[in-house]
Design a protein around this motif. Structure first.
Motif, PDB file in Angstrom:
ATOM      1  N   UNK A   1      52.437  25.535  37.641  1.00  0.00           N
ATOM      2  CA  UNK A   1      50.992  25.751  37.749  1.00  0.00           C
ATOM      3  C   UNK A   1      50.449  25.088  39.012  1.00  0.00           C
ATOM      4  N   UNK A   2      49.366  25.693  39.539  1.00  0.00           N
ATOM      5  CA  UNK A   2      48.651  25.073  40.666  1.00  0.00           C
ATOM      6  C   UNK A   2      47.627  24.113  40.081  1.00  0.00           C
ATOM      7  N   UNK A   3      48.012  22.872  39.886  1.00  0.00           N
ATOM      8  CA  UNK A   3      47.084  21.893  39.315  1.00  0.00           C
ATOM      9  C   UNK A   3      47.041  20.670  40.232  1.00  0.00           C
ATOM     10  N   UNK A   4      45.945  19.910  40.196  1.00  0.00           N
ATOM     11  CA  UNK A   4      45.867  18.710  41.054  1.00  0.00           C
ATOM     12  C   UNK A   4      46.884  17.646  40.633  1.00  0.00           C
ATOM     13  N   UNK A   5      47.251  16.784  41.581  1.00  0.00           N
ATOM     14  CA  UNK A   5      48.238  15.735  41.314  1.00  0.00           C
ATOM     15  C   UNK A   5      47.853  14.869  40.109  1.00  0.00           C
TER      16      UNK A   5
ATOM     17  N   UNK B   1      51.180  25.197  52.877  1.00  0.00           N
ATOM     18  CA  UNK B   1      50.626  23.947  52.341  1.00  0.00           C
ATOM     19  C   UNK B   1      49.151  24.159  52.005  1.00  0.00           C
ATOM     20  N   UNK B   2      48.906  24.577  50.769  1.00  0.00           N
ATOM     21  CA  UNK B   2      47.525  24.899  50.391  1.00  0.00           C
ATOM     22  C   UNK B   2      47.108  24.222  49.089  1.00  0.00           C
ATOM     23  N   UNK B   3      47.828  23.181  48.695  1.00  0.00           N
ATOM     24  CA  UNK B   3      47.491  22.451  47.458  1.00  0.00           C
ATOM     25  C   UNK B   3      47.455  20.959  47.778  1.00  0.00           C
ATOM     26  N   UNK B   4      46.385  20.490  48.408  1.00  0.00           N
ATOM     27  CA  UNK B   4      46.357  19.094  48.848  1.00  0.00           C
ATOM     28  C   UNK B   4      46.651  18.117  47.712  1.00  0.00           C
ATOM     29  N   UNK B   5      47.268  17.007  48.091  1.00  0.00           N
ATOM     30  CA  UNK B   5      47.605  15.982  47.103  1.00  0.00           C
ATOM     31  C   UNK B   5      49.095  15.701  47.162  1.00  0.00           C
TER      32      UNK B   5
END
Ligand SMILES: [Cu+2]
Length: 494
Positions: free
Chosen positions: A116-120, A467-471
């Motif tokens: 999943x695309x979830x924050x760190x 690189x499109x999911x910062x963290x």
């Protein structure tokens, strides 16, 4: 009772005593289940999850449980909601999701939302800074469900020498994110998680079949490493979901049906190959992501962390075994009986599939890749039989942690080249991102999006990633022992 005592006591009393008749209290708590034949449009039949108000959409309770793998084989483990796999979590793409997790054990836990695309902060990885679900505590995970496809959730705790922690336990489950445009071209949908149980350390390497001598070995060092190999993780028991072959309900089918199989390798240590004689798997998605060129194959090879979605047309009436190709794994439980209507026979048939070859690249397309902004090389090496007699693993010459070796600039396109200078295959996983396979051992492909890829022994795999999911972003081998003993690194955003 302390968690570890429970594990030991459970095993000693139930198995050690000969696993005869189950005590009623134990029998009551057993997860005696099988995958039910789902409705034709299960996403409609599922109850609608609630919004993100005060009540969670899903509740998971991490606790010791007993699993009856077969009538005479009961094991104790840690699981979600006393089920193995845990409950199927099913949502629509883009839906906000709230999951309340209660930890009824005495160790900190992390629930990782794989693919999943979830924050760190909610990814469920200590290394990325996700807070733990503390022992006997609880934590709410909140995120938006994306992207669509077959995802899964599992413990991301470190285990080190304790084979009753992390992915050695039964803490795993399917997480389906339904796309709005699922054509639903199937009659039944089944969820099949491959697993081993009662892991132990051994000098025996159970991991895989012998490598094909014709395979290219572009990363093989000129001088062989003659140091003795360390202890590896083995297991005596195998299952699909919570049942050994023959112990659960068969998968009941009718001639002419199309069965959508969601395969997950939830193993802590082994790559598996699955076949069903006389039938073909039409592979439609890898790691939950639709492939550009669906292809028919006889065998699905699937590594820890990976998922394969395939449609099987039922066109050879009989009673068959869908099972692991290696006799030892299948005979130790990794299989399920496939029974056509009106074909009941006492002895389901196993015959080896015609073509056991598995090659990711055939599911791609020939389109060339846009040039990357930057290339990152990652070299994997084994230090055989290090401290504790366990192999240690190096990424670019050192064990985790690394400092600032791997840095992403947001929006840039990276080509990551995995050089495997060891004699094991490694399923490497990058958290919170998808990557596109560029080549495997020099064989090019395009359009295959994955989150986990097997880098062959002494081989190479190259992937592109935007690189499109910062963290903070964790990278690691999905074999628990390799990850625990050095095989991981953090990517940071500049
Ligand atoms: Cu590995």
């Amino acid at each position: 009772m302390n968690r570890r005592d429970f594990v030991r006591l459970g095993w000693a009393t139930v198995i050690g005593a000969g696993a005869g008749k189950l005590r009623p209290a134990f029998a009551e708590s057993l997860a005696l289940r099988h995958v039910p034949a789902p409705p034709r449009h299960p996403q409609i039949a599922m109850s609608e999850p609630k919004g993100t108000g005060r009540v969670a959409d899903f509740a998971l309770r991490i606790a010791p449980t007993l699993v009856e793998l077969a009538p005479q084989v009961v094991i104790s483990t840690i699981a979600y909601n006393n089920k193995v796999p845990g409950p199927l979590l099913r949502v629509r793409e883009g839906q906000p999701v709230t999951v309340d997790v209660v930890n009824d054990t005495d160790v900190p836990e992390y629930v990782h939302w794989h693919g999943l695309f979830v924050p760190s902060e909610v990814d469920g990885a200590e290394e990325e800074g996700t807070p733990p679900v503390s022992p006997h505590g609880k934590r709410r995970y909140q995120f938006v469900a994306k992207p669509a496809g077959s995802r899964w959730y599992h413990s991301h705790a470190m285990a080190m020498m304790d084979l009753h922690l992390g992915s050695y336990t039964g803490q795993f489950g399917f997480f389906m994110i339904d796309s709005a445009n699922d054509p639903g071209l199937y009659d039944q949908e089944v969820f099949l998680a491959l697993r081993e149980w009662q892991y132990f350390l051994s000098t025996m390497d159970q991991d895989e079949m012998a490598a094909d001598p014709n395979d290219p070995r572009p990363e093989k060092p000129a001088t062989p490493d003659l140091r003795p190999n360390g202890l590896e993780v083995s297991a005596p028991l195998y299952s699909i979901n919570d049942k050994m072959l023959g112990a659960g309900e068969p998968l009941r089918v009718q001639s002419g049906q199309r069965i959508l199989m969601h395969l997950l390798n939830a193993s802590a240590s082994q790559i598996h190959r699955i076949g069903l004689f006389g039938h073909h798997f039409q592979v439609i998605a890898l790691d939950g992501n639709p492939v550009p060129t669906p292809q028919l194959v006889d065998v699905i090879k699937i590594a820890p962390g990976e998922r394969v979605d395939a449609i099987v047309e039922m066109n050879l009436p009989g009673v068959w075994i869908l099972g692991e190709l290696r006799d030892v794994a299948r005979q130790s439980g990794m299989g399920i009986v496939v029974e056509y209507a009106n074909q009941a026979q006492p002895h389901p048939q196993w015959l080896p599939p015609a073509n056991a070859r598995w090659d990711y690249t055939i599911f791609g397309k020939p389109t060339p890749h846009p040039a990357p902004d930057e290339t990152i090389d990652m070299v994997f090496e084994k230090v055989p039989g290090g401290p504790h007699g366990i192999n240690h693993w190096l990424v670019n010459g050192k064990e985790y942690p690394h400092e600032r070796e791997f840095v992403f600039q947001q929006g840039r396109r990276y080509r990551v080249v995995f050089h495997n200078r060891s004699d094991d295959s490694h399923p490497v996983h990058i958290h919170r991102h998808l990557f596109e396979i560029v080549e495997i051992n020099g064989k090019p492909t395009a359009g295959i999006m994955k989150d986990t890829v097997v880098v062959p022994a002494f081989g190479r795999a190259t992937v592109d990633l935007v690189a499109d999911q910062p963290g903070l972003t964790l990278f690691h081998c999905h074999i628990q022992q390799h990850m625990d003993f050095g095989f991981k690194a953090l990517f940071r955003y500049a």
